[in-house]
Design an enzyme around this catalytic site. Structure first.
Site, short mmCIF file in Angstrom:
data_model
loop_
_atom_site.label_atom_id
_atom_site.label_comp_id
_atom_site.label_asym_id
_atom_site.label_seq_id
_atom_site.Cartn_x
_atom_site.Cartn_y
_atom_site.Cartn_z
N GLN A 46 6.39 -10.26 -4.89
CA GLN A 46 5.61 -9.20 -4.23
C GLN A 46 5.41 -9.37 -2.73
O GLN A 46 5.05 -8.39 -2.06
CB GLN A 46 4.23 -9.10 -4.87
N TRP A 71 -13.51 -11.06 -6.05
CA TRP A 71 -14.55 -11.71 -5.25
C TRP A 71 -15.94 -11.51 -5.84
O TRP A 71 -16.83 -12.33 -5.63
CB TRP A 71 -14.49 -11.23 -3.80
N PHE A 127 -4.06 -8.20 12.54
CA PHE A 127 -4.38 -9.56 13.01
C PHE A 127 -3.18 -10.29 13.60
O PHE A 127 -3.34 -11.35 14.21
CB PHE A 127 -5.09 -10.40 11.95
N GLY A 159 -7.76 -3.23 13.11
CA GLY A 159 -6.72 -3.88 13.88
C GLY A 159 -5.73 -4.62 13.00
O GLY A 159 -5.94 -4.78 11.80
N HIS A 170 -1.09 -16.95 1.84
CA HIS A 170 -0.07 -17.00 0.77
C HIS A 170 0.87 -15.79 0.79
O HIS A 170 1.88 -15.79 0.10
CB HIS A 170 -0.73 -17.17 -0.61
N ASN A 212 4.46 -14.94 -8.27
CA ASN A 212 4.03 -13.58 -7.96
C ASN A 212 4.19 -13.29 -6.47
O ASN A 212 4.54 -12.18 -6.07
CB ASN A 212 2.57 -13.36 -8.38
N ASP A 235 -9.59 -5.49 9.46
CA ASP A 235 -8.43 -5.08 8.65
C ASP A 235 -7.78 -3.87 9.30
O ASP A 235 -8.33 -3.28 10.26
CB ASP A 235 -8.86 -4.76 7.21
N TYR A 295 0.86 -1.19 0.00
CA TYR A 295 0.00 0.00 0.00
C TYR A 295 0.89 1.24 0.00
O TYR A 295 0.91 2.02 0.95
CB TYR A 295 -0.88 0.02 1.25
#
Length: 345
Positions: A306, A164, A237, A235, A255, A302, A210, A147
């Site tokens: 990343q 999704w 996790f 929060g 992952h 990937n 999240d 981000y």
């Protein structure tokens, strides 16, 4: 050249040119080609497209004709000129506003993932992600690198919502989740998966957990926050108290991380989970031998360029879940991109 050698050479060229095809798709999305043609009252010639996009006439015509060859656009001749319109494929998946649009995920792939993939050889040599080389950003705090700006965070969340929107219902239906009245989606982002969950299982409520920046963007930009059956909790996790729930969803989460961090997180989930509850892991599963499917292997590479993690086999997920205390681990292939692993406390 014999037929066998000719086929091998053709395949090699197809592989080598794959990045060009990707860039055509990314560039057409970036420029707004598909939106322009979707909004036009009739098919447009390349000059009209060039004028409205503010792009070069020659480059625009080349891009449009390549999109025709890729079956993203269709061309007809009117008055001696080629005119262009979206194919059903483009209208369905590439136009913003389509209920099945994948445009935002493609923009994320073109602007971020593709840049990291330029450094795949270095990632293989070093065994770590490539944010420093790609963007000049250290990745000790992984999601600070992922981000890297507010715009990037929003783009990533929009991209996951695309995923999704298309695949959420299928993977949530892999097991019957109706026995779990309170479901917590850890790292749930925009709430897209939670929204699919309460739609599929109307008797359940969902918590999206999240980090604060993600929750704030979700509330400003995404409709899941307007559903009274869905609540958002801020929060981390790994460190903060987890909401008590009957079922925890970890979708495209494990992952991202090393085995050690996955184990730490799963122990925390087990302690927070209500007795008789469970955990649903949603990931793209590797075959037992780790040599397929190709899409999952590419996703695992990937993860290398990343993140800190990788894709895993069913046995590897069982090996992570069992030490945390979870039992009755069941893995189910969905036939789509993502598969489901359900375990009980």
């Amino acid at each position: 050249m014999c037929s066998q050698e000719g086929e091998g050479y053709r395949l090699l060229k197809e592989y080598a040119n794959g990045f060009m095809v990707s860039q055509v798709l990314f560039a057409a999305c970036e420029l707004g080609v598909f939106e322009l043609l979707a909004e036009a009252l009739e098919p447009l010639d390349s000059a009209a497209v060039s004028s409205r996009l503010g792009s070069s006439p020659q480059g625009t015509e080349l891009l449009l004709n390549t999109c025709v060859s890729l079956k993203l656009l269709q061309a007809d001749v009117r008055g001696g000129k080629a005119v262009y319109a979206n194919t059903e494929l483009a209208s369905t998946y590439l136009v913003r506003g389509s209920p099945r649009s994948q445009r935002d995920m493609l923009l994320y792939a073109g602007r971020t993932a593709y840049v990291c993939w330029r450094h795949l050889a270095e990632a293989v040599r070093e065994g770590r992600n490539q944010y420093l080389k790609a963007f000049g950003i250290p990745s000790e705090e992984l999601f600070s690198a992922i981000y890297r700006s507010e715009d990037e965070r929003l783009q990533f969340m929009q991209g996951l919502q695309d995923v999704w929107r298309l695949e959420g219902a299928t993977v949530l239906a892999a097991f019957d989740l109706s026995p779990f009245p309170l479901i917590c989606d850890l790292g749930g982002g925009s709430g897209a998966l939670a929204k699919a969950c309460v739609s599929l299982y109307p008797g359940c409520r969902a918590i999206v957990f999240d980090i604060p920046g993600v929750v704030q963007i979700a509330k400003r930009h995404f409709s899941a926050s307007e559903d009274e059956r869905i609540s958002f909790h801020e929060g981390d996790f790994f460190t903060d108290a987890l909401p008590e729930a009957d079922l925890y969803i970890l979708a495209r989460v494990l992952h991202d991380w090393t085995d050690a961090k996955c184990c730490h997180l799963l122990h925390r989930v087990y302690r927070a989970c209500r007795t008789g509850g469970g955990i649903l892991v949603i990931e793209s599963l590797l075959d037992a031998d780790g040599r397929g499917p190709l899409t999952t292997l590419l996703y695992s590479l990937n993860m290398l360029v990343q993140t800190e993690g990788r894709e895993r086999t069913p046995a590897e997920y069982r090996a992570l879940l069992a030490p945390a205390g979870f039992r009755d681990v069941r893995c189910r292939r969905t036939g789509g991109t993502y598969d489901a692993v359900l375990a009980r406390k």
